[in-house]
Scaffold this motif. Structure first.
Motif, PDB file in Angstrom:
ATOM      1  N   ASP A  65      23.320  32.456  -5.350  1.00  0.00           N
ATOM      2  CA  ASP A  65      23.163  32.366  -6.788  1.00  0.00           C
ATOM      3  C   ASP A  65      24.661  32.357  -7.448  1.00  0.00           C
ATOM      4  OD1 ASP A  65      20.546  33.006  -6.493  1.00  0.00           O
ATOM      5  OD2 ASP A  65      20.609  34.972  -6.484  1.00  0.00           O
ATOM      6  N   HIS A  66      25.700  32.890  -7.028  1.00  0.00           N
ATOM      7  CA  HIS A  66      26.672  32.788  -7.683  1.00  0.00           C
ATOM      8  C   HIS A  66      27.460  31.423  -7.479  1.00  0.00           C
ATOM      9  CE1 HIS A  66      27.767  37.249  -7.894  1.00  0.00           C
ATOM     10  NE2 HIS A  66      26.644  36.985  -8.733  1.00  0.00           N
ATOM     11  N   ARG A  67      27.078  30.731  -6.287  1.00  0.00           N
ATOM     12  CA  ARG A  67      27.693  29.369  -6.182  1.00  0.00           C
ATOM     13  C   ARG A  67      26.870  28.476  -7.139  1.00  0.00           C
ATOM     14  NH1 ARG A  67      26.552  25.413  -1.089  1.00  0.00           N
ATOM     15  NH2 ARG A  67      28.168  23.698  -1.603  1.00  0.00           N
ATOM     16  N   HIS A  68      25.876  28.704  -7.608  1.00  0.00           N
ATOM     17  CA  HIS A  68      25.094  27.859  -8.450  1.00  0.00           C
ATOM     18  C   HIS A  68      24.483  28.791  -9.496  1.00  0.00           C
ATOM     19  CE1 HIS A  68      25.444  24.442  -6.144  1.00  0.00           C
ATOM     20  NE2 HIS A  68      24.782  24.907  -4.940  1.00  0.00           N
ATOM     21  N   PRO A  69      25.298  29.098 -10.503  1.00  0.00           N
ATOM     22  CA  PRO A  69      25.019  30.114 -11.506  1.00  0.00           C
ATOM     23  C   PRO A  69      23.800  29.544 -12.608  1.00  0.00           C
ATOM     24  CG  PRO A  69      26.957  29.551 -12.186  1.00  0.00           C
ATOM     25  CD  PRO A  69      26.686  29.001 -10.797  1.00  0.00           C
ATOM     26  N   SER A  70      22.825  30.261 -13.120  1.00  0.00           N
ATOM     27  CA  SER A  70      21.740  29.771 -13.738  1.00  0.00           C
ATOM     28  C   SER A  70      22.417  29.521 -15.099  1.00  0.00           C
ATOM     29  CB  SER A  70      20.781  30.827 -13.847  1.00  0.00           C
ATOM     30  OG  SER A  70      21.078  31.959 -14.559  1.00  0.00           O
ATOM     31  N   GLU A  71      21.884  28.512 -15.670  1.00  0.00           N
ATOM     32  CA  GLU A  71      22.357  27.989 -17.026  1.00  0.00           C
ATOM     33  C   GLU A  71      22.088  28.701 -18.059  1.00  0.00           C
ATOM     34  OE1 GLU A  71      22.565  23.646 -17.231  1.00  0.00           O
ATOM     35  OE2 GLU A  71      23.532  23.511 -14.949  1.00  0.00           O
ATOM     36  N   SER A  72      22.498  29.127 -19.055  1.00  0.00           N
ATOM     37  CA  SER A  72      21.988  29.797 -20.260  1.00  0.00           C
ATOM     38  C   SER A  72      21.539  28.951 -21.255  1.00  0.00           C
ATOM     39  CB  SER A  72      23.035  30.921 -21.028  1.00  0.00           C
ATOM     40  OG  SER A  72      23.699  31.659 -19.915  1.00  0.00           O
TER      41      SER A  72
END
Length: 72
Positions: A65-72
């Motif tokens: 999850d931290h490698r591909h953080p969700s985009e806001s």
């Protein structure tokens, strides 16, 4: 009677000495953990062993999850 008291004190001392010596040998025989290389998560800053880290384009991460953080 005095000789019996001295014998009891000597035997108690020998017993204590052997018990302490035996505990030290057990502690020395257990293998010590080897130091591991630590890395810091580029997202949250937590430190973790390098072998458990997930590598990405901008460094090491603690989870996917931290490698591909969700985009806001």
């Amino acid at each position: 009677m005095k000789a019996l008291l001295i014998l009891a004190v000597v035997l108690a001392g020998v017993w204590l000495w052997k018990n302490r010596r035996g505990q030290g040998e057990v502690n020395r025989s257990t293998p010590a953990a080897q130091p591991q290389e630590m890395v810091r998560c580029s997202q949250c800053g937590v430190h973790l062993p390098a072998k458990d880290a997930i590598t990405g384009p901008h460094g090491s991460y603690c989870c996917a999850d931290h490698r591909h953080p969700s985009e806001s």
